[in-house]
Motif scaffolding. Structure first.
Motif, short mmCIF file in Angstrom:
data_model
loop_
_atom_site.label_atom_id
_atom_site.label_comp_id
_atom_site.label_asym_id
_atom_site.label_seq_id
_atom_site.Cartn_x
_atom_site.Cartn_y
_atom_site.Cartn_z
N SER A 26 7.82 -7.11 6.60
CA SER A 26 7.32 -6.68 5.30
C SER A 26 6.44 -5.44 5.45
CB SER A 26 6.52 -7.80 4.63
OG SER A 26 7.34 -8.90 4.36
N LEU A 27 5.62 -5.42 6.49
CA LEU A 27 4.78 -4.26 6.75
C LEU A 27 5.63 -3.04 7.09
CD1 LEU A 27 1.87 -3.25 6.97
CD2 LEU A 27 1.93 -3.93 9.38
N ASP A 28 6.67 -3.24 7.89
CA ASP A 28 7.59 -2.14 8.21
C ASP A 28 8.22 -1.58 6.94
OD1 ASP A 28 7.06 -2.42 10.90
OD2 ASP A 28 8.91 -3.52 11.34
N ARG A 29 8.57 -2.46 6.02
CA ARG A 29 9.18 -2.03 4.76
C ARG A 29 8.21 -1.19 3.94
NH1 ARG A 29 12.83 0.33 2.37
NH2 ARG A 29 13.28 -0.29 0.27
N VAL A 30 6.94 -1.60 3.93
CA VAL A 30 5.92 -0.82 3.21
C VAL A 30 5.91 0.61 3.75
CG1 VAL A 30 3.42 -0.51 2.91
CG2 VAL A 30 4.45 -2.75 2.52
N PHE A 31 5.87 0.75 5.07
CA PHE A 31 5.81 2.09 5.67
C PHE A 31 7.11 2.87 5.45
CE2 PHE A 31 2.05 0.48 7.78
CZ PHE A 31 1.20 1.58 7.67
N GLN A 32 8.24 2.19 5.44
CA GLN A 32 9.50 2.88 5.16
C GLN A 32 9.49 3.50 3.76
OE1 GLN A 32 12.38 -0.21 5.67
NE2 GLN A 32 12.57 0.09 7.87
N VAL A 33 8.98 2.74 2.80
CA VAL A 33 8.94 3.24 1.43
C VAL A 33 7.93 4.38 1.31
CG1 VAL A 33 8.42 2.62 -0.98
CG2 VAL A 33 9.69 1.04 0.46
N VAL A 34 6.77 4.22 1.92
CA VAL A 34 5.74 5.26 1.86
C VAL A 34 6.24 6.55 2.50
CG1 VAL A 34 3.45 5.93 2.72
CG2 VAL A 34 3.79 3.68 1.69
N GLU A 35 6.96 6.44 3.61
CA GLU A 35 7.45 7.64 4.30
C GLU A 35 8.40 8.47 3.45
OE1 GLU A 35 6.46 9.05 7.20
OE2 GLU A 35 4.94 7.48 7.13
N ILE B 163 8.00 9.28 0.35
CA ILE B 163 7.29 9.94 -0.76
C ILE B 163 7.08 11.41 -0.42
CG2 ILE B 163 5.12 10.00 -2.05
CD1 ILE B 163 5.01 6.94 -1.65
N THR B 164 7.47 12.27 -1.34
CA THR B 164 7.38 13.72 -1.09
C THR B 164 6.09 14.33 -1.63
OG1 THR B 164 8.66 14.11 -3.09
CG2 THR B 164 9.87 14.03 -1.01
N ASP B 165 5.50 13.74 -2.65
CA ASP B 165 4.25 14.26 -3.23
C ASP B 165 3.10 13.94 -2.27
OD1 ASP B 165 1.71 14.20 -4.68
OD2 ASP B 165 2.90 14.48 -6.48
N ASP B 166 2.43 14.98 -1.78
CA ASP B 166 1.38 14.80 -0.78
C ASP B 166 0.21 13.96 -1.28
OD1 ASP B 166 2.75 16.21 1.13
OD2 ASP B 166 1.68 18.10 0.77
N GLN B 167 -0.20 14.17 -2.52
CA GLN B 167 -1.33 13.42 -3.05
C GLN B 167 -1.00 11.92 -3.14
OE1 GLN B 167 -2.66 14.60 -6.92
NE2 GLN B 167 -4.30 13.08 -6.98
N VAL B 168 0.16 11.63 -3.68
CA VAL B 168 0.60 10.23 -3.81
C VAL B 168 0.76 9.62 -2.42
CG1 VAL B 168 2.46 8.73 -4.62
CG2 VAL B 168 1.71 10.65 -6.03
N TYR B 169 1.38 10.37 -1.51
CA TYR B 169 1.58 9.89 -0.14
C TYR B 169 0.24 9.53 0.50
CZ TYR B 169 2.60 9.89 4.84
OH TYR B 169 2.69 9.54 6.17
N MET C 8 6.56 3.01 -7.77
CA MET C 8 5.64 4.14 -7.94
C MET C 8 6.28 5.43 -7.44
SD MET C 8 1.90 2.86 -6.97
CE MET C 8 0.94 2.01 -8.17
N ARG C 9 6.97 5.31 -6.35
CA ARG C 9 7.67 6.47 -5.79
C ARG C 9 8.68 7.03 -6.79
NH1 ARG C 9 11.35 5.87 -0.41
NH2 ARG C 9 12.81 7.50 -0.93
N MET C 10 9.42 6.14 -7.43
CA MET C 10 10.39 6.58 -8.43
C MET C 10 9.69 7.22 -9.63
SD MET C 10 13.37 3.62 -8.13
CE MET C 10 13.02 3.01 -9.70
N GLN C 11 8.56 6.66 -10.04
CA GLN C 11 7.79 7.24 -11.14
C GLN C 11 7.30 8.64 -10.78
OE1 GLN C 11 4.88 4.04 -11.66
NE2 GLN C 11 5.44 4.03 -13.83
N ALA C 12 6.78 8.78 -9.57
CA ALA C 12 6.26 10.07 -9.12
C ALA C 12 7.38 11.11 -9.06
CB ALA C 12 5.58 9.93 -7.76
N GLU C 13 8.55 10.69 -8.56
CA GLU C 13 9.69 11.60 -8.48
C GLU C 13 10.19 12.02 -9.86
OE1 GLU C 13 12.48 9.52 -6.02
OE2 GLU C 13 11.38 9.99 -4.18
N ALA C 14 9.98 11.16 -10.85
CA ALA C 14 10.38 11.48 -12.22
C ALA C 14 9.31 12.28 -12.95
CB ALA C 14 10.68 10.19 -12.99
N GLY C 15 8.20 12.56 -12.26
CA GLY C 15 7.14 13.35 -12.87
C GLY C 15 6.19 12.56 -13.73
#
Length: 149
Positions: free
Chosen positions: A32-41, A43-49, A112-119
């Motif tokens: 589960s922890l590995d999955r968290v980091f996979q999803v975080v990695e 993310i292209t927006d530096d602030q969100v990341y 959240m990643r999808m939301q950020a990518e959608a602006g």
């Protein structure tokens, strides 16, 4: 060389965690922890990341504690099958819940990643809330094991 060090690590884990429910509880949390980091990695927006990687790192700090709890539980109630020992069943339930809450945290981060990518604006509070639940679950497991000894 890496093959042999990985083999030694696997043998040590089997010796400490067994091959039953405690090994699976630890491995589930780690996946589960590995999955968290996979999803975080992803993310292209530096602030969100930066905001989310901070939360992910705080949850990663729990992995050694989960391993210690699972090792202690294996010493108290050894397990090499799927049967959850009655004496430590509450601790097992809390560790399983921690892994499930952590996996849900990965799902929240993915949304959240999808939301950020959608602006769209994101609110990090949902991740903080999930992370707090994971911490509480691990803490509860530690209390349950302490009362089982």
């Amino acid at each position: 060389m890496a093959f042999f060090s990985r083999l030694r690590a696997e043998r040590a884990a089997t010796r400490e965690l067994g091959e039953g429910v405690w090994r699976r509880a630890h491995d589930r949390f780690q996946r589960s922890l590995d999955r968290v980091f996979q999803v975080v990695e992803g993310i292209t927006d530096d602030q969100v990341y930066n905001e989310l990687v901070k939360e992910a790192n705080e949850m990663a700090v729990l992995l050694p504690t989960v391993r210690q709890l699972c090792c202690a539980a294996q010493r108290i109630t050894p397990s090499n099958d799927d049967t959850i020992p009655q004496l430590t069943s509450a601790a097992h339930r809390s560790l399983t819940k921690a892994a499930n809450d952590l996996a849900t945290t990965a799902q929240v981060i993915a949304m959240m990643r999808m939301q950020a990518e959608a602006g769209q604006p994101i609110d990090i509070e949902a991740v903080r809330h999930r992370a707090k639940l994971v911490e509480e679950d691990v803490s509860r497991a530690a209390q349950m094991l302490a009362s089982s000894e």
